[in-house]
Design an enzyme around this catalytic site. Structure first.
Site, PDB file in Angstrom:
ATOM      1  N   LYS A   1       0.851  -1.189   0.000  1.00  5.71           N
ATOM      2  CA  LYS A   1       0.000   0.000   0.000  1.00  5.71           C
ATOM      3  C   LYS A   1       0.888   1.241   0.000  1.00  5.71           C
ATOM      4  CE  LYS A   1      -3.978   2.021   2.383  1.00  5.71           C
ATOM      5  NZ  LYS A   1      -4.974   1.826   3.474  1.00  5.71           N
TER       6      LYS A   1
ATOM      7  N   ASP B   1     -15.123   2.014   8.116  1.00  5.97           N
ATOM      8  CA  ASP B   1     -15.253   1.869   6.653  1.00  5.97           C
ATOM      9  C   ASP B   1     -15.509   0.418   6.268  1.00  5.97           C
ATOM     10  OD1 ASP B   1     -15.405   2.798   4.061  1.00  5.97           O
ATOM     11  OD2 ASP B   1     -13.247   2.718   3.701  1.00  5.97           O
TER      12      ASP B   1
ATOM     13  N   PRO C   1     -18.024  -4.343   1.449  1.00  4.54           N
ATOM     14  CA  PRO C   1     -17.553  -5.586   0.812  1.00  4.54           C
ATOM     15  C   PRO C   1     -16.122  -5.504   0.278  1.00  4.54           C
ATOM     16  CG  PRO C   1     -19.806  -5.151   0.170  1.00  4.54           C
ATOM     17  CD  PRO C   1     -19.351  -3.938   0.928  1.00  4.54           C
TER      18      PRO C   1
ATOM     19  N   ASN D   1     -13.655  -4.077   1.608  1.00  3.81           N
ATOM     20  CA  ASN D   1     -12.696  -4.095   2.708  1.00  3.81           C
ATOM     21  C   ASN D   1     -12.735  -5.381   3.519  1.00  3.81           C
ATOM     22  OD1 ASN D   1     -11.614  -1.633   2.045  1.00  3.81           O
ATOM     23  ND2 ASN D   1     -12.864  -0.475   3.499  1.00  3.81           N
TER      24      ASN D   1
END
Length: 443
Positions: free
Chosen positions: A48, A136, A139, A141
């Protein structure tokens, strides 16, 4: 320490101990965030990449990942590197998201929808136990791991970029933290500036995920254009959850309540009958039958049981059974096809005398407990709908005999840590549930 990003001959980029391929983009986020496929310590990872302008967000995410990643249903963190522009976070590499599963891009017969939802809830419970609010849940995540040595896979909570750690001694966070989340999955109280928010915001989003998965892609608050507006006004439609999902419907309805105090806490969600095995569910119904048989027909307990019978018996549950099954039931006693109590009694008696039945009748009933619901999908599936009514009525039975029973999920769940949840009182359990405002978006 700042490293230097070096492009290698094969096109991959090395930053410290992390390698990634800029051409293999796994995902994109807000504020210039990208996720690439990479390598760390000779294993595949997801890298990331976050702009250094969001350094505080990246540091917070890494801190929370380190604190929480020891749970099998939370994404695993490996390391972080940085250069002058970006921070690079190496995370566990996964093969799909829950969104991929719903869209049909990922198929695995070993991992059914209920298993994935339970595992995702276990991961979220772990965060709430650590007083971390995800903010948050959606789907995209919920990730599905690579197969383990035995071919098993896990559903995991991921993307901690918007997570909020509650302060010591606090069970809520203020609106000053900002409106976080993805539109269409945000709990209504997150949009209101005059109240503090709790872990219940995650339960709301998770309830939407439950419906989305079990209905194969339908959101309880309608299409994407009207979704957040419907959330704010509490207008939802659970009709996409079919007859076989009546138990799930009772849970989702509680999870997506507009009032956060009426939502179950995460540990209560896991205790709902949706996650019970057939043996446990059948044993519970047998115990309930034993209990109500001790009462007169006009007793408050029996009246409470029969209150929702229209949804179970549909006129006369006898008529939904095969003729041979009806004949077998009539051999030993008479059952009132308009009463839930007699349906429970029939289930109990056939379970007790199953081995005495002729083989052809056994075949129609199916193996007990594995196939008992398959005798006739309509009445024997709908009988599990009464668990919702029973959770309001049999508090003494459940608290003494079923400490993990769904009596939990009818109490207000405003705190994050399980240890802070008190057991419900009898007066709390025996109350009438208020039906929610439901609309059909297709009318």
């Amino acid at each position: 320490m700042t490293a230097q990003a070096v492009e290698l001959e094969d096109g991959t980029v090395r930053v410290g101990s992390i390698f990634f391929d800029p051409a293999q983009i796994l995902g994109k986020g807000c504020e210039g965030t990208f996720v690439f496929k990479g390598r760390f310590d000779n294993r595949d990872v997801a890298v990331k990449r976050v702009l250094n302008a969001d350094i505080s967000v990246a540091d917070r995410e890494v801190e929370l990942l380190r604190e929480s990643d020891e749970h099998p249903n939370v994404i695993r963190y490996f390391c972080m590197e940085q250069d002058r522009q970006f921070r690079y976070i190496a995370l566990e590499f996964c093969q799909a998201t829950l969104q991929d599963y719903v869209d049909g891009r990922y198929v695995n017969p070993k991992l059914d929808a209920i298993t994935m939802l339970r595992q995702a809830t276990l991961g979220l419970l772990h965060l709430h136990t650590l007083e971390i609010v995800h903010r948050d849940i959606k789907p995209h995540n919920v990730l599905i791991s690579m197969p383990g040595r035995r071919g098993d896979v896990r559903a995991m909570i991921s993307d901690f970029g918007l997570c909020k750690k509650l302060k010591v001694g606090r069970m809520s966070f203020s609106r000053r933290s900002g409106v976080a989340g993805t539109e269409g999955w945000i709990a209504p109280e997150m949009m209101e500036g005059d109240r503090s928010n709790t872990c219940a915001v995650d339960v709301f989003s998770l309830g939407c995920v439950y419906h989305f998965v079990l209905s194969r892609g339908h959101h309880p608050f309608g299409d994407s254009f009207h979704r957040q507006g419907n959330i704010q006004s509490g207008r939802f439609d659970l009709s996409r959850l079919g007859e076989r999902e009546v138990t799930a419907r009772s849970l989702v309805e509680r999870m997506v309540q507009r009032d956060p105090s009426r939502r179950p806490p995460t540990q209560a969600v896991l205790r709902h009958p949706l996650f019970w095995g057939r043996e446990r569910a059948l044993a519970f119904l047998q115990d309930v039958s034993d209990r109500v048989d001790k009462e007169d027909g006009d007793a408050a307990l029996v009246e409470s049981l029969e209150r929702g019978r229209a949804e179970v018996v549909r006129g006369n549950w006898h008529e939904w059974l095969d003729e041979k099954v009806q004949e077998d039931l009539r051999k030993h006693r008479t059952y009132n096809g308009r009463q839930v109590r007699d349906l429970l009694r029939a289930l109990r008696n056939k379970k007790h005398h199953y081995n005495e039945l002729p083989e052809d009748i056994k075949a129609m009933y199916g193996r007990i407990p594995d196939q008992v619901r398959q005798v006739s999908p309509s009445p024997f599936t709908r009988v599990f709908y009464i668990l919702r009514t029973l959770s309001l009525s049999f508090s003494s039975l459940w608290i003494t005999g079923y400490p993990d029973s769904p009596a939990w999920w009818y109490t207000a769940g405003t705190q994050c840590t399980p240890s802070s949840q008190s057991q419900p009182s009898r007066s709390t359990l025996i109350r009438t549930s208020t039906s929610s405002r439901c609309v059909n978006f297709e009318t």
